[in-house]
Design a protein around this motif. Structure first.
Motif, PDB file in Angstrom:
ATOM      1  N   THR A  83      -7.643  -7.916   6.412  1.00 53.84           N
ATOM      2  CA  THR A  83      -6.269  -7.664   5.963  1.00 53.84           C
ATOM      3  C   THR A  83      -5.580  -6.629   6.838  1.00 53.84           C
ATOM      4  OG1 THR A  83      -6.883  -8.211   3.681  1.00 53.84           O
ATOM      5  CG2 THR A  83      -4.854  -6.958   4.007  1.00 53.84           C
ATOM      6  N   ILE A  87      -2.221  -7.418   9.026  1.00 54.91           N
ATOM      7  CA  ILE A  87      -0.966  -6.683   8.876  1.00 54.91           C
ATOM      8  C   ILE A  87      -0.538  -6.080  10.211  1.00 54.91           C
ATOM      9  CG2 ILE A  87       0.073  -4.622   7.826  1.00 54.91           C
ATOM     10  CD1 ILE A  87      -1.604  -5.296   5.310  1.00 54.91           C
ATOM     11  N   TRP A 142      11.479 -10.508   6.279  1.00 48.05           N
ATOM     12  CA  TRP A 142      10.101 -10.944   6.084  1.00 48.05           C
ATOM     13  C   TRP A 142      10.019 -12.156   5.165  1.00 48.05           C
ATOM     14  CZ3 TRP A 142       6.610  -9.600   9.395  1.00 48.05           C
ATOM     15  CH2 TRP A 142       6.793  -8.427  10.128  1.00 48.05           C
ATOM     16  N   GLY A 345       1.486 -10.389   0.952  1.00 45.51           N
ATOM     17  CA  GLY A 345       1.194  -9.558   2.119  1.00 45.51           C
ATOM     18  C   GLY A 345       2.352  -9.480   3.086  1.00 45.51           C
ATOM     19  N   VAL A 349       4.060  -5.402   2.154  1.00 42.40           N
ATOM     20  CA  VAL A 349       3.540  -4.340   3.028  1.00 42.40           C
ATOM     21  C   VAL A 349       4.497  -4.010   4.178  1.00 42.40           C
ATOM     22  CG1 VAL A 349       1.617  -3.598   4.468  1.00 42.40           C
ATOM     23  CG2 VAL A 349       1.179  -4.918   2.391  1.00 42.40           C
ATOM     24  N   PRO A 350       4.963  -4.991   4.961  1.00 41.45           N
ATOM     25  CA  PRO A 350       5.889  -4.638   6.044  1.00 41.45           C
ATOM     26  C   PRO A 350       7.207  -4.043   5.552  1.00 41.45           C
ATOM     27  CG  PRO A 350       4.965  -6.825   6.392  1.00 41.45           C
ATOM     28  CD  PRO A 350       4.613  -6.415   5.006  1.00 41.45           C
TER      29      PRO A 350
END
Length: 497
Positions: A83, A87, A142, A345, A349-350
């Protein structure tokens, strides 16, 4: 499978025509593309706003729906990368170099020319500047990347189709996508990718050159930028040559570590408490006002509309033009994850890490500006971060770390793009031959050098924005095709059970 396709030759011919025009008549090229870009922004701004908001809603729907349990691959497949590495790859391919380029400059620009209030250089403008930066680099971007990457990964790994944009449209158009229409779609994707990355190479070289000049007095000009691009080209081709599991993987992990170290040091040396307070309040405000900000077109305020055209609409078109490259790369490294795991994800996260980056660098720059330590509003975009560091302890170390990070992101973005271009021009091969990757690497660098030498990067940027409009219709067709295929897949899974 690895045979070079017609897409390769057609796209190179189009690139030669466009670059020749830009090199021989740079002023005419820029004038024509600027007019076309302005027309697209002013006429289709509402469309871009709705399109990007639709992508956010669709991504959330996929996460919460029964489709979320479907795996991007066969049922026994599992993720190829950890992971953390995954990322890191998302950031490196997606927007890593942009975070360094705009991390301090964009919030500061919004603070000095506030887009939603009539009181720039105020506390309200401070918060608004951060909110707008989160919008431009956050959830919408995203979500769009995630949905398109989802489509590519589903068809490629679940259904066994080649890794091509055209292959995702087969549920709608069938075998037609294996003929001229499919070639047209893939040529548009490769053209947008090659010029988008070439533009980033040019801007990256300009910022590295500006940083080296600021620190060591190295002359700013095409010779220095040519040397920078030449060195980076050798490095990113070597990385792409080594493949996903070595060069790109190791560089992406390096980017993440160096980026986090730089971020932590800025938080510690900068106005630490202010950074955390501003992040907490401005991110909460961003979430609370997300719908209103997503639909803002300012039809009755000409000055605000001009600002939207130059920033938000420009960004939406810019990200759409990058979708073929970034989404295809994200899809390639995401085999084995469920749709739900994949989208959470990609979305969460970003978005949060990017927002905290802007909060740290933007708050530090604005705090320096408000305390009159340096007038950063007079700095060029590529120099803002270095002049911000001048007002902080450890300025030399921070500047060197920033240049290192820019160069590393520079290399990773380029070698990721080289890998993807190789895939797209060899019928979707998961392991494109090295000679094809070498050719694409040299082409990207050549485009950047030629257009830098005639000050043609702005025109090139305009061209990509214009190309984003027809490609946005392809994205919508990909969504329709994906939903149709997912419904059929869910029925098939239920029958098996």
């Amino acid at each position: 499978m690895k045979k070079i396709s017609k897409v390769f030759y057609i796209t190179i011919a189009l690139i030669i025509v466009a670059v020749s025009y830009g090199a021989m008549a740079p002023e005419s090229f820029e004038a024509v593309t600027t007019k076309a870009k302005d027309f697209v922004a002013s006429t289709f701004g509402w469309y871009y706003m709705l399109l990007m908001s639709f992508m956010v809603a669709l991504a959330i729907f996929f996460v919460l729906s029964p489709y979320g349990k479907i795996r991007l691959g066969k049922d026994h497949d599992r993720p190829q990368f950890s992971t953390a590495t995954w990322i890191a790859m998302l950031f490196s391919a997606g927007m890593g170099i942009g975070l360094v380029f705009y991390g301090a400059a964009e919030p500061l620009s919004h603070f000095a020319i506030s887009p939603a209030t009539e009181a720039p250089n105020t506390a309200a403008a401070f918060k608004e500047g951060l909110r707008q930066s989160y919008l431009h680099w956050g959830l919408h971007v995203w979500a769009m990347y995630g949905v398109i990457a989802l489509s590519l990964a589903f068809f490629q790994f679940r259904k066994g189709e080649p890794g091509l944009i055209s292959a995702t449209l087969k549920p709608i158009f069938g075998k037609k996508m294996e003929g001229p229409w499919g070639i047209l779609v893939d040529v548009l994707a490769v053209f947008a990718t090659s010029f988008g990355v070439a533009t980033s190479l040019g801007f990256g070289a300009v910022q590295i050159n500006a940083g080296l000049n600021h620190l060591f007095g190295i002359e700013i000009g095409i010779q220095s930028q040519f040397i920078i691009i030449a060195v980076v080209t050798v490095l990113f081709i070597a990385s792409a040559w080594s493949g996903l599991s070595r060069g790109i993987k190791y560089l992406s992990n390096t980017n993440l570590v160096v980026g986090l170290v730089l971020l932590v040091i800025v938080v510690i040396l900068g106005p630490t408490l202010l950074i955390f307070n501003m992040f907490t309040e401005s991110f909460g405000s961003y979430v609370a006002n997300l719908v209103e900000m997503s639909m803002r077109t300012a039809p009755l305020y000409e000055d605000r509309r001009d600002w939207l055209d130059g920033w938000t609409i420009f960004y939406w078109a810019w990200w759409i033009s990058w979708a073929p490259f970034v989404s295809m790369f994200i899809a390639r490294v995401s085999k084995g994850r469920t749709i739900q795991e994949f989208l959470i994800g990609v979305l969460v996260v970003p978005t949060i890490l990017g927002a905290f980056w802007f909060a740290a660098f933007g708050s530090t720059a604005i705090d320096i500006q408000m305390n009159s330590l340096i007038d950063l509003t007079q700095s060029s975009t590529e120099l803002t971060i270095f002049e911000m560091f001048d007002a902080m302890p450890w300025s030399l170390f921070l500047s060197i770390a920033a240049i290192t990070l820019i160069a590393s992101f520079f290399i990773t973005s380029a070698d990721s793009a080289t890998f993807v271009l190789g895939m797209q021009s060899t019928n979707g091969s998961l392991t494109p031959p090295n000679n094809v990757k070498l050719i694409w690497g040299l082409i990207q660098s050549t485009i950047a050098v030629i257009l830098l030498s005639v000050n043609g990067l702005t025109a090139l940027q305009n061209t990509i924005i214009i190309a984003a409009l027809p490609f946005s219709f392809v994205l919508l067709l990909m969504v329709v095709s994906l939903i149709k295929a997912l419904r059929a897949e869910l029925l098939l899974i239920k029958r098996k059970k």
